[in-house]
Design an enzyme around this catalytic site. Structure first.
Site, PDB file in Angstrom:
ATOM      1  N   THR A  60       0.836  -1.210   0.000  1.00 18.23           N
ATOM      2  CA  THR A  60       0.000   0.000   0.000  1.00 18.23           C
ATOM      3  C   THR A  60       0.869   1.257   0.000  1.00 18.23           C
ATOM      4  O   THR A  60       0.523   2.261  -0.614  1.00 18.23           O
ATOM      5  CB  THR A  60      -0.904   0.024   1.253  1.00 18.23           C
ATOM      6  OG1 THR A  60      -1.546  -1.243   1.398  1.00 18.23           O
ATOM      7  CG2 THR A  60      -1.949   1.107   1.164  1.00 18.23           C
ATOM      8  N   SER A  72       6.140   3.789   8.670  1.00 19.43           N
ATOM      9  CA  SER A  72       4.999   4.483   9.256  1.00 19.43           C
ATOM     10  C   SER A  72       4.724   4.067  10.697  1.00 19.43           C
ATOM     11  O   SER A  72       5.583   4.217  11.546  1.00 19.43           O
ATOM     12  CB  SER A  72       3.776   4.268   8.384  1.00 19.43           C
ATOM     13  OG  SER A  72       2.738   5.104   8.795  1.00 19.43           O
ATOM     14  N   HIS A  73       3.554   3.505  10.942  1.00 19.70           N
ATOM     15  CA  HIS A  73       3.138   3.196  12.308  1.00 19.70           C
ATOM     16  C   HIS A  73       3.693   1.859  12.808  1.00 19.70           C
ATOM     17  O   HIS A  73       3.471   1.508  13.968  1.00 19.70           O
ATOM     18  CB  HIS A  73       1.614   3.145  12.352  1.00 19.70           C
ATOM     19  CG  HIS A  73       1.071   2.213  11.323  1.00 19.70           C
ATOM     20  ND1 HIS A  73       1.077   2.524   9.990  1.00 19.70           N
ATOM     21  CD2 HIS A  73       0.587   0.971  11.421  1.00 19.70           C
ATOM     22  CE1 HIS A  73       0.579   1.506   9.312  1.00 19.70           C
ATOM     23  NE2 HIS A  73       0.281   0.549  10.148  1.00 19.70           N
ATOM     24  N   LYS A  98      10.109   3.988   0.215  1.00 21.96           N
ATOM     25  CA  LYS A  98       9.217   4.208  -0.923  1.00 21.96           C
ATOM     26  C   LYS A  98       9.725   5.363  -1.761  1.00 21.96           C
ATOM     27  O   LYS A  98      10.505   6.209  -1.297  1.00 21.96           O
ATOM     28  CB  LYS A  98       7.791   4.449  -0.458  1.00 21.96           C
ATOM     29  CG  LYS A  98       7.558   5.757   0.232  1.00 21.96           C
ATOM     30  CD  LYS A  98       6.058   5.971   0.422  1.00 21.96           C
ATOM     31  CE  LYS A  98       5.798   7.255   1.150  1.00 21.96           C
ATOM     32  NZ  LYS A  98       4.404   7.658   1.130  1.00 21.96           N
ATOM     33  N   ASP A 131       1.580   9.661  13.748  1.00 18.39           N
ATOM     34  CA  ASP A 131       2.196   8.339  13.661  1.00 18.39           C
ATOM     35  C   ASP A 131       3.698   8.441  13.404  1.00 18.39           C
ATOM     36  O   ASP A 131       4.281   9.534  13.427  1.00 18.39           O
ATOM     37  CB  ASP A 131       1.509   7.503  12.571  1.00 18.39           C
ATOM     38  CG  ASP A 131       1.815   8.002  11.177  1.00 18.39           C
ATOM     39  OD1 ASP A 131       2.132   9.206  11.030  1.00 18.39           O
ATOM     40  OD2 ASP A 131       1.753   7.201  10.221  1.00 18.39           O
ATOM     41  N   ASP A 173       5.732   8.376  10.857  1.00 16.59           N
ATOM     42  CA  ASP A 173       6.281   9.253   9.819  1.00 16.59           C
ATOM     43  C   ASP A 173       5.500  10.552   9.675  1.00 16.59           C
ATOM     44  O   ASP A 173       5.733  11.318   8.737  1.00 16.59           O
ATOM     45  CB  ASP A 173       6.364   8.516   8.479  1.00 16.59           C
ATOM     46  CG  ASP A 173       5.017   8.056   7.973  1.00 16.59           C
ATOM     47  OD1 ASP A 173       4.130   7.770   8.809  1.00 16.59           O
ATOM     48  OD2 ASP A 173       4.830   7.982   6.748  1.00 16.59           O
ATOM     49  N   ASP A 194       2.331  11.325   8.961  1.00 14.51           N
ATOM     50  CA  ASP A 194       1.268  11.606   7.990  1.00 14.51           C
ATOM     51  C   ASP A 194      -0.138  11.336   8.533  1.00 14.51           C
ATOM     52  O   ASP A 194      -1.122  11.721   7.918  1.00 14.51           O
ATOM     53  CB  ASP A 194       1.507  10.885   6.646  1.00 14.51           C
ATOM     54  CG  ASP A 194       1.684   9.392   6.790  1.00 14.51           C
ATOM     55  OD1 ASP A 194       1.596   8.877   7.920  1.00 14.51           O
ATOM     56  OD2 ASP A 194       1.914   8.732   5.750  1.00 14.51           O
ATOM     57  N   ARG A 195      -0.226  10.662   9.686  1.00 15.24           N
ATOM     58  CA  ARG A 195      -1.557  10.396  10.247  1.00 15.24           C
ATOM     59  C   ARG A 195      -1.831  11.281  11.454  1.00 15.24           C
ATOM     60  O   ARG A 195      -0.911  11.795  12.080  1.00 15.24           O
ATOM     61  CB  ARG A 195      -1.660   8.955  10.719  1.00 15.24           C
ATOM     62  CG  ARG A 195      -1.457   7.953   9.651  1.00 15.24           C
ATOM     63  CD  ARG A 195      -1.737   6.586  10.213  1.00 15.24           C
ATOM     64  NE  ARG A 195      -1.463   5.585   9.205  1.00 15.24           N
ATOM     65  CZ  ARG A 195      -1.906   4.353   9.256  1.00 15.24           C
ATOM     66  NH1 ARG A 195      -2.636   3.964  10.277  1.00 15.24           N
ATOM     67  NH2 ARG A 195      -1.624   3.508   8.287  1.00 15.24           N
ATOM     68  N   SER A 205      -8.212   5.563   8.079  1.00 13.74           N
ATOM     69  CA  SER A 205      -7.076   5.130   8.893  1.00 13.74           C
ATOM     70  C   SER A 205      -6.313   6.321   9.487  1.00 13.74           C
ATOM     71  O   SER A 205      -5.092   6.301   9.544  1.00 13.74           O
ATOM     72  CB  SER A 205      -6.145   4.294   8.040  1.00 13.74           C
ATOM     73  OG  SER A 205      -5.795   5.005   6.857  1.00 13.74           O
ATOM     74  N   LYS A 260      -0.722  12.496   2.892  1.00  9.80           N
ATOM     75  CA  LYS A 260      -1.546  12.868   4.018  1.00  9.80           C
ATOM     76  C   LYS A 260      -0.657  13.567   5.046  1.00  9.80           C
ATOM     77  O   LYS A 260       0.561  13.408   5.012  1.00  9.80           O
ATOM     78  CB  LYS A 260      -2.276  11.666   4.612  1.00  9.80           C
ATOM     79  CG  LYS A 260      -1.424  10.458   4.981  1.00  9.80           C
ATOM     80  CD  LYS A 260      -2.350   9.282   5.279  1.00  9.80           C
ATOM     81  CE  LYS A 260      -1.633   8.030   5.769  1.00  9.80           C
ATOM     82  NZ  LYS A 260      -0.834   7.341   4.757  1.00  9.80           N
ATOM     83  N   ARG A 311      -8.929  -6.516   7.689  1.00  8.49           N
ATOM     84  CA  ARG A 311      -9.622  -5.315   8.146  1.00  8.49           C
ATOM     85  C   ARG A 311     -11.097  -5.434   7.765  1.00  8.49           C
ATOM     86  O   ARG A 311     -11.423  -5.704   6.614  1.00  8.49           O
ATOM     87  CB  ARG A 311      -9.048  -4.057   7.501  1.00  8.49           C
ATOM     88  CG  ARG A 311      -7.545  -3.867   7.725  1.00  8.49           C
ATOM     89  CD  ARG A 311      -7.159  -2.394   7.571  1.00  8.49           C
ATOM     90  NE  ARG A 311      -5.722  -2.204   7.426  1.00  8.49           N
ATOM     91  CZ  ARG A 311      -4.836  -2.279   8.420  1.00  8.49           C
ATOM     92  NH1 ARG A 311      -5.232  -2.580   9.637  1.00  8.49           N
ATOM     93  NH2 ARG A 311      -3.548  -2.073   8.179  1.00  8.49           N
TER      94      ARG A 311
HETATM   95  C1  VG1 Z   1      -2.914   1.275   5.821  1.00  6.21           C
HETATM   96  C2  VG1 Z   1      -4.179   2.101   5.812  1.00  6.21           C
HETATM   97  C3  VG1 Z   1      -4.210   3.003   4.588  1.00  6.21           C
HETATM   98  C4  VG1 Z   1      -2.949   3.870   4.563  1.00  6.21           C
HETATM   99  C5  VG1 Z   1      -1.733   2.981   4.614  1.00  6.21           C
HETATM  100  C6  VG1 Z   1      -0.442   3.749   4.676  1.00  6.21           C
HETATM  101  O1  VG1 Z   1      -2.894   0.424   4.700  1.00  6.21           O
HETATM  102  O2  VG1 Z   1      -5.315   1.269   5.831  1.00  6.21           O
HETATM  103  O3  VG1 Z   1      -5.374   3.785   4.621  1.00  6.21           O
HETATM  104  O4  VG1 Z   1      -2.906   4.655   3.406  1.00  6.21           O
HETATM  105  O5  VG1 Z   1      -1.786   2.130   5.773  1.00  6.21           O
HETATM  106  O6  VG1 Z   1      -0.444   4.639   5.745  1.00  6.21           O
HETATM  107  P1  VG1 Z   1      -3.282  -1.128   4.782  1.00  6.21           P
HETATM  108  O7  VG1 Z   1      -3.001  -1.678   3.404  1.00  6.21           O
HETATM  109  O8  VG1 Z   1      -2.458  -1.727   5.865  1.00  6.21           O
HETATM  110  O9  VG1 Z   1      -4.737  -1.163   5.130  1.00  6.21           O
HETATM  111  V1  VG1 Z   1       0.974   4.981   6.529  1.00  6.21           V
HETATM  112  O10 VG1 Z   1       0.619   6.135   7.624  1.00  6.21           O
HETATM  113  O11 VG1 Z   1       1.465   3.469   6.893  1.00  6.21           O
HETATM  114  O12 VG1 Z   1       2.090   5.546   5.315  1.00  6.21           O
HETATM  115 CO    CO Z   2       2.224   7.012   8.250  1.00  8.07          CO
END
Ligand code: VG1
Ligand code: CO
Length: 552
Positions: free
Chosen positions: A26, A121-122, A134, A286, A288, A290-291, A374, A385, A505
């Site tokens: 993703t 990220s998280h 990425k 989070d 990085d 972005d959340r 999310s 984001k 999910r």
């Molecule tokens: C998750 C979230 C998605 C978000 C992605 C990256 O993906 O559901 O909405 O864009 O993380 O966010 P997934 O495929 O695990 O559902 V981040 O803050 O990790 O860059």
């Molecule tokens: Co993130």
């Protein structure tokens, strides 16, 4: 003479063999640190990025990450490879730090060719935890699928990579340096981003709010990347008292925590906002940056609602004073923002999960605000984001409306009705069993439409497919949707960001127009739909779990 000969960096071509598991998910390639530490693993992926691009000779690349374990090592490798491959200049955040939205901002501001962002990220960080990488394109946003697919294709056939043999660059000192022919600029990680924020929001009014002696806020950076940004913005520029930002120092292991801003992982903040003498406003971001999670005193704002509230109040913010071109939300995100768009007479686009699908809509000025369930919201100011942007947006609204978070949201429900919403995550599921669960729903799909479950009748059922309205590209298999005649929905997806087993999910949504019912707990309001989801998908059977790992 001798000295300068030793110091002349040499481009080396190193023979390698492909790894077959470098398919970006993703949001980039995420693996455990020891996987990335295998000889050639990171190098292969970086070379595959460069090999899938054209025309970057002499151009600028932006590099930075969320500061997690392996960030600095990876950056040194990437800088030497960028030099060997012919980039003209690299901008790198001081200490190797750039939040994801700040990286997007720096790419755009400097008209860079693209950027490499190091983050998972998280996901937890540390020597045995997660790392990620990425590529972002010149608009500042995540590479679209055709680019990530090209990177993956290259990674499967790679035979060599190029790297400069040179000493490490000092990442801690702001200034200009050279690596072979390539210029390296170590930049202040916060400046450009802070300036951009100041250009969007009414800082005078927010400052007034934060210094009036009544309003109190707490920003929890969860020992991840937003610490320096939050200190600079809230405490230094906006005058909030020192101590407003907690866990504000980025740590390589995020303090052992899980920097996911939700009710489970941001528990300190949740306890504070739901405790005695709670502040008026709480926010977390989070790994990085972005959340975001937004809390009022004893009040949690669902991310889907947050997007809808920001959209409905956008004209209170200087940057969006003239209104929105459109809104975009990911498919599993609730339809609360669709109602705002309908009222404003603008389009609401429904995209697959992941920020890369918003880029075209933003570039074409079809959407101004975007959001995901999310805990991700953002706008056309960058192409990612943006957690702190959302916090500032909320503060700007509160400063103008002089109402509490709870009042603003409950008012919103009165106007638009409430979309009850919840996501249930089942983490660490056996991958085969997760795939069987999905196959089992697929096998029922042809006969589900028209079926009734209690008072609910299935209106449609499909595996979501998206045709990009700008470039016509098609993305299939983006999640199973089961829609009911009253507008309720159940959505199933497998996560594309995990590094271990599978994460299921389940997203559930219903609509309640009657304000007398708006106070209900979503888990209660959604009970029937959650039972229907289990009846259809046999979640407990396939996941072998009694209950979800995380409920948001
Ligand atoms: C998750 C979230 C998605 C978000 C992605 C990256 O993906 O559901 O909405 O864009 O993380 O966010 P997934 O495929 O695990 O559902 V981040 O803050 O990790 O860059
Ligand atoms: Co993130």
């Amino acid at each position: 003479m001798k000295m300068s000969k030793i110091l002349t960096p040499m481009i080396q071509t190193i023979a390698t063999q492909p790894f077959l598991d470098q398919k970006p998910g993703t949001s980039g390639l995420r693996k455990k640190v020891p996987v990335f530490q295998q000889p050639h693993y990171l190098e292969n992926f970086v070379q595959s990025i460069f090999d899938s691009l054209e025309g970057f000779q002499g151009q600028t690349l932006v590099v930075g990450g969320d500061g997690r374990y392996y960030n600095r090592t990876a950056i040194q490798i990437i800088l030497k490879m960028a030099a060997a491959n012919g980039f003209g200049r690299v901008l790198v955040g001081q200490g190797g730090i750039l939040s994801t939205p700040a990286a997007s901002c720096v790419i755009r501001k400097n008209q860079a060719f693209g950027g490499i962002i190091l983050s998972a990220s998280h996901n937890p960080a540390g020597p045995t935890e997660d790392f990620g990488i990425k590529y972002n394109i010149g608009n500042g946003g995540p590479a679209p699928e055709k680019v990530t697919e090209a990177i993956y294709a290259h990674s499967k056939t790679i035979t060599s990579y190029k790297i400069l043999e040179a000493p490490d660059v000092n990442l801690d000192k702001v200034g200009v340096d050279k690596l072979g022919e390539m210029a390296i600029e170590v930049i202040d990680a916060v400046n450009d981003y802070a300036q951009l924020m100041e250009s969007l929001f009414d800082f005078d009014r927010i400052r007034e709010l934060l210094t009036n002696g009544h309003f109190r806020m707490c920003m929890d950076s969860l020992s991840a990347v937003t610490g320096p940004y939050a200190h600079r913005l809230f405490e230094q520029r906006l005058g909030a008292p020192l101590g407003t930002v907690v866990h504000g120092e980025p740590l390589e292991d995020f303090g052992g925590g899980h920097p996911d801003p939700n009710l489970v992982y941001a528990h300190d903040l949740v306890e504070l906002l739901f405790g005695d003498n709670a502040p008026d406003f709480g926010a977390a971001s989070d790994g990085d940056g972005d959340r975001n999670m937004i809390l009022g005193r004893q009040f949690f704002v669902t991310p889907s609602d947050s997007l809808a509230v920001l959209a409905a109040n956008a004209t209170l913010v200087p940057a969006y004073r003239d209104g929105l071109a459109g809104i975009a939300r990911s498919m599993p995100t609730s339809q609360a923002s669709d109602r705002v768009a309908a009222k404003l007479g603008i389009e609401c686009y429904e995209t697959p999960t992941g920020w890369k699908f918003f880029g075209n809509l933003l570039d074409a000025n079809k959407a101004t605000l975007c959001g995901e369930e999310s805990f991700g919201t953002g706008s056309n100011h960058v192409r990612e984001k943006d957690g702190l942007w959302a916090v500032l947006f909320w503060l700007n609204i509160i400063a103008v409306r002089q109402q509490s978070v709870e009042e603003i949201v409950t008012d919103h429900w009165k106007t638009y009705g409430r979309n009850f919403y919840s996501r249930h995550d089942y983490e660490g599921v056996d991958s085969d069993r997760a795939n069987e669960l999905v196959a089992n729903i697929h096998s029922q799909m042809p006969t589900l439409t028209g079926k009734t479950f209690g008072s609910y009748e299935v209106a449609y059922c499909d595996d979501f497919s998206y045709t990009d309205p700008v470039d016509g590209s098609v993305s299939t298999k983006q999640g199973i949707r089961i829609g009911f005649t009253d507008g309720s929905r159940i959505v199933f997806r497998l996560s594309g960001t995990g590094t271990q087993g599978a994460t299921l999910r389940l997203y559930v949504e219903s609509y309640e127009p009657n304000p007398a019912n708006h106070h209900l707990d979503p888990q209660v309001a959604l009970k029937d739909l959650l039972d229907i989801a289990d009846a259809i998908a046999q979640i407990r059977h396939y996941t072998q779990m009694d209950k979800p790992t995380v409920i948001t």
